[in-house]
Design a protein around this motif. Structure first.
Motif, PDB file in Angstrom:
ATOM      1  N   ALA A  70       0.831  -1.207   0.000  1.00  0.00           N
ATOM      2  CA  ALA A  70       0.000   0.000   0.000  1.00  0.00           C
ATOM      3  C   ALA A  70       0.864   1.255   0.000  1.00  0.00           C
ATOM      4  CB  ALA A  70      -0.930  -0.008   1.213  1.00  0.00           C
ATOM      5  N   ILE A  71       1.962   1.246   0.753  1.00  0.00           N
ATOM      6  CA  ILE A  71       2.878   2.390   0.754  1.00  0.00           C
ATOM      7  C   ILE A  71       3.409   2.650  -0.649  1.00  0.00           C
ATOM      8  CG2 ILE A  71       5.152   3.161   1.555  1.00  0.00           C
ATOM      9  CD1 ILE A  71       4.539   1.743   4.225  1.00  0.00           C
ATOM     10  N   LEU A  72       3.679   1.579  -1.389  1.00  0.00           N
ATOM     11  CA  LEU A  72       4.185   1.710  -2.759  1.00  0.00           C
ATOM     12  C   LEU A  72       3.079   2.026  -3.765  1.00  0.00           C
ATOM     13  CD1 LEU A  72       6.644  -1.342  -2.861  1.00  0.00           C
ATOM     14  CD2 LEU A  72       7.166   1.051  -2.325  1.00  0.00           C
ATOM     15  N   GLY A  73       1.827   1.907  -3.345  1.00  0.00           N
ATOM     16  CA  GLY A  73       0.712   2.178  -4.247  1.00  0.00           C
ATOM     17  C   GLY A  73       0.375   1.023  -5.164  1.00  0.00           C
ATOM     18  N   ILE A  74       0.732  -0.222  -4.772  1.00  0.00           N
ATOM     19  CA  ILE A  74       0.471  -1.376  -5.642  1.00  0.00           C
ATOM     20  C   ILE A  74      -0.378  -2.431  -4.940  1.00  0.00           C
ATOM     21  CG2 ILE A  74       2.562  -1.047  -7.025  1.00  0.00           C
ATOM     22  CD1 ILE A  74       3.919  -3.218  -5.346  1.00  0.00           C
ATOM     23  N   SER A  75      -0.963  -2.092  -3.789  1.00  0.00           N
ATOM     24  CA  SER A  75      -1.777  -3.064  -3.065  1.00  0.00           C
ATOM     25  C   SER A  75      -3.127  -3.247  -3.741  1.00  0.00           C
ATOM     26  CB  SER A  75      -1.994  -2.606  -1.618  1.00  0.00           C
ATOM     27  OG  SER A  75      -2.941  -3.430  -0.971  1.00  0.00           O
ATOM     28  N   ARG A  76      -3.601  -4.481  -3.781  1.00  0.00           N
ATOM     29  CA  ARG A  76      -4.927  -4.761  -4.332  1.00  0.00           C
ATOM     30  C   ARG A  76      -6.015  -4.604  -3.272  1.00  0.00           C
ATOM     31  NH1 ARG A  76      -3.736 -10.809  -6.027  1.00  0.00           N
ATOM     32  NH2 ARG A  76      -1.664  -9.924  -6.213  1.00  0.00           N
ATOM     33  N   ALA A 122       6.913  -7.437  -3.326  1.00  0.00           N
ATOM     34  CA  ALA A 122       7.370  -6.308  -2.508  1.00  0.00           C
ATOM     35  C   ALA A 122       7.273  -6.640  -1.024  1.00  0.00           C
ATOM     36  CB  ALA A 122       6.541  -5.067  -2.824  1.00  0.00           C
ATOM     37  N   GLN A 123       6.198  -7.297  -0.630  1.00  0.00           N
ATOM     38  CA  GLN A 123       6.016  -7.676   0.764  1.00  0.00           C
ATOM     39  C   GLN A 123       7.131  -8.614   1.230  1.00  0.00           C
ATOM     40  OE1 GLN A 123       2.134  -9.282   1.700  1.00  0.00           O
ATOM     41  NE2 GLN A 123       2.853 -10.256   3.578  1.00  0.00           N
ATOM     42  N   VAL A 124       7.429  -9.624   0.423  1.00  0.00           N
ATOM     43  CA  VAL A 124       8.467 -10.583   0.803  1.00  0.00           C
ATOM     44  C   VAL A 124       9.851  -9.936   0.746  1.00  0.00           C
ATOM     45  CG1 VAL A 124       9.556 -12.774   0.193  1.00  0.00           C
ATOM     46  CG2 VAL A 124       7.074 -12.571   0.148  1.00  0.00           C
ATOM     47  N   GLU A 143      15.283   0.509  -3.101  1.00  0.00           N
ATOM     48  CA  GLU A 143      14.246   1.397  -3.625  1.00  0.00           C
ATOM     49  C   GLU A 143      13.015   1.396  -2.707  1.00  0.00           C
ATOM     50  OE1 GLU A 143      11.356   1.851  -7.562  1.00  0.00           O
ATOM     51  OE2 GLU A 143      13.128   0.563  -7.645  1.00  0.00           O
ATOM     52  N   ILE A 144      12.633   0.216  -2.240  1.00  0.00           N
ATOM     53  CA  ILE A 144      11.498   0.127  -1.315  1.00  0.00           C
ATOM     54  C   ILE A 144      11.802   0.893  -0.034  1.00  0.00           C
ATOM     55  CG2 ILE A 144      10.200  -1.449   0.167  1.00  0.00           C
ATOM     56  CD1 ILE A 144      10.353  -3.516  -2.088  1.00  0.00           C
ATOM     57  N   LEU A 145      13.004   0.729   0.491  1.00  0.00           N
ATOM     58  CA  LEU A 145      13.380   1.422   1.725  1.00  0.00           C
ATOM     59  C   LEU A 145      13.345   2.935   1.527  1.00  0.00           C
ATOM     60  CD1 LEU A 145      14.296   1.297   4.631  1.00  0.00           C
ATOM     61  CD2 LEU A 145      16.658   1.019   3.825  1.00  0.00           C
ATOM     62  N   ASP A 146      13.809   3.420   0.379  1.00  0.00           N
ATOM     63  CA  ASP A 146      13.753   4.864   0.100  1.00  0.00           C
ATOM     64  C   ASP A 146      12.302   5.347   0.074  1.00  0.00           C
ATOM     65  OD1 ASP A 146      16.492   5.092  -0.046  1.00  0.00           O
ATOM     66  OD2 ASP A 146      16.588   4.982  -2.240  1.00  0.00           O
ATOM     67  N   LEU A 157       4.317  11.301   6.980  1.00  0.00           N
ATOM     68  CA  LEU A 157       3.534  11.179   8.210  1.00  0.00           C
ATOM     69  C   LEU A 157       3.980  12.225   9.230  1.00  0.00           C
ATOM     70  CD1 LEU A 157       3.470   7.290   8.615  1.00  0.00           C
ATOM     71  CD2 LEU A 157       1.468   8.742   8.268  1.00  0.00           C
ATOM     72  N   GLN A 158       5.280  12.404   9.358  1.00  0.00           N
ATOM     73  CA  GLN A 158       5.800  13.373  10.318  1.00  0.00           C
ATOM     74  C   GLN A 158       5.458  14.798   9.911  1.00  0.00           C
ATOM     75  OE1 GLN A 158       9.935  12.223  10.183  1.00  0.00           O
ATOM     76  NE2 GLN A 158       9.684  10.587  11.706  1.00  0.00           N
ATOM     77  N   ALA A 159       5.380  15.038   8.604  1.00  0.00           N
ATOM     78  CA  ALA A 159       5.064  16.386   8.107  1.00  0.00           C
ATOM     79  C   ALA A 159       3.568  16.633   8.019  1.00  0.00           C
ATOM     80  CB  ALA A 159       5.703  16.595   6.733  1.00  0.00           C
ATOM     81  N   GLY A 160       2.758  15.587   8.184  1.00  0.00           N
ATOM     82  CA  GLY A 160       1.307  15.744   8.078  1.00  0.00           C
ATOM     83  C   GLY A 160       0.841  15.984   6.658  1.00  0.00           C
ATOM     84  N   THR A 161       1.542  15.385   5.682  1.00  0.00           N
ATOM     85  CA  THR A 161       1.211  15.573   4.272  1.00  0.00           C
ATOM     86  C   THR A 161       0.649  14.281   3.692  1.00  0.00           C
ATOM     87  OG1 THR A 161       3.076  17.107   4.077  1.00  0.00           O
ATOM     88  CG2 THR A 161       2.076  16.327   2.034  1.00  0.00           C
ATOM     89  N   PRO A 162      -0.679  14.180   3.573  1.00  0.00           N
ATOM     90  CA  PRO A 162      -1.272  12.921   3.104  1.00  0.00           C
ATOM     91  C   PRO A 162      -1.096  12.738   1.601  1.00  0.00           C
ATOM     92  CG  PRO A 162      -2.982  14.559   3.421  1.00  0.00           C
ATOM     93  CD  PRO A 162      -1.697  15.181   3.912  1.00  0.00           C
ATOM     94  N   PRO A 163      -1.221  11.491   1.115  1.00  0.00           N
ATOM     95  CA  PRO A 163      -1.188  11.249  -0.334  1.00  0.00           C
ATOM     96  C   PRO A 163      -2.418  11.868  -1.011  1.00  0.00           C
ATOM     97  CG  PRO A 163      -0.912   9.208   0.927  1.00  0.00           C
ATOM     98  CD  PRO A 163      -1.371  10.253   1.879  1.00  0.00           C
TER      99      PRO A 163
END
Length: 294
Positions: free
Chosen positions: A22-28, A137-139, A176-179, A188-194
């Motif tokens: 979900a963070i990467l935007g690829i979750s079903r 990505a999860q694994v 890349e995932i870690l970045d 989240l810390q900045a309070g800036t939602p997607p």
């Protein structure tokens, strides 16, 4: 560190393997917008209903069978009796990776992750024998956090034989995932939602975000948004009517038949519903329309 319990306040704030797609935007299953608001503490996670709990229970039961199947197919390895959770202290944010089973053979270690699906099509296998991107990505996150760089996903389908998908360690992908995760944590810390999207998860999140109603309060909508909303509602009514009319004609043509076909393609089938009712299901997997002019 005590094991995180799914749904606990600590778990909500933690970047876990299941949240990475979900963070990467690829979750079903989950949207970036909904997950961000849950992790920010602005909405509670969606409640687990009876049907969803049944799926969770089935998944846990399938793990037992899938683990045995994996051992039969992969001789010489031992498996943990249950889940194993890992975390890394120096990433700078709460993180965890819970794997279904940890396999061991001497000093070698391997992740064994179990997934369920009704079919390969639902799973997302395009015939290449490769795991879908969200599960890869999860694994990969599990491998990054656990330090175990060998992994298998066991797919346990409702119909058909189970399959094993080896997941290769990809350092470049992990970095890349870690970045992307670090950028997510910073937002989240900045309070800036997607940005908003058109997913069901985002719609349900917004419904939970403002449960109270300020009576008689008004909000002035942008003219384009107001027009787009009303046109979409009107178009949906027309589409619903057209679909209902087409279903009526197909049911009438089928009579007592179970299947409707056209030029060798299965188009729809009739199934028993509650009581004496019959339901019509379209075959959305057919490529029939590819040969028909629009």
């Amino acid at each position: 560190m005590p094991k995180l319990a799914p749904g606990s306040p600590e778990w909500v704030r933690t970047v876990t393997a299941s949240k990475v797609p979900a963070i990467l935007g690829i979750s079903r299953y989950q949207s970036q917008y909904a997950l961000w608001h849950e992790m920010a503490g602005l909405v509670d996670p969606a409640p687990v209903g009876e049907q969803k709990q049944d799926l969770f229970d089935y998944g846990h039961a399938a793990e037992l069978a899938a683990a045995e199947y994996w051992k039969y197919r992969t001789t010489g390895w031992r498996l943990s009796t249950g889940e194993v959770q890992f975390t890394v202290d120096d990433l700078g944010f709460p993180n965890a990776a819970t794997i279904d089973r940890r396999a061991s053979r001497g000093r070698a270690r391997r992740i064994v992750e179990v997934k369920t699906a009704r079919s390969l099509e639902e799973w997302g296998d395009d015939g290449s024998g490769e795991a879908p991107a969200d599960y890869t990505a999860q694994v990969t996150w599990q491998m990054l956090v656990s330090g175990i760089h060998e992994a298998d996903i066991v797919l346990w389908p409702t119909y058909g034989m189970p399959r094993i998908y080896p997941i290769e360690w990809d350092r470049e992908l992990a970095d890349e995932i870690l970045d992307r995760v670090r950028t997510w944590v910073a937002s989240l810390q900045a309070g800036t939602p997607p940005e908003l999207d058109n997913s069901i998860a985002t719609y349900e999140c917004l419904r939970r975000l403002h449960p109270d109603i300020d009576r008689d309060a008004e909000v002035e909508l942008d003219e384009d948004l107001a027009a787009a909303y009303l046109r979409a509602v009107a178009d949906q009514k027309l589409i619903d009517a057209e679909l209902r009319a087409a279903k009526i004609r197909v049911l009438d043509a089928m009579g007592r038949a179970q299947y409707a076909t056209c030029r060798g393609h299965r188009i729809a089938d009739r199934r028993n519903g509650r009581g004496d009712s019959i339901s019509l299901y379209a075959n959305t997997k057919t490529d029939f329309l590819e040969g028909v002019p629009a």
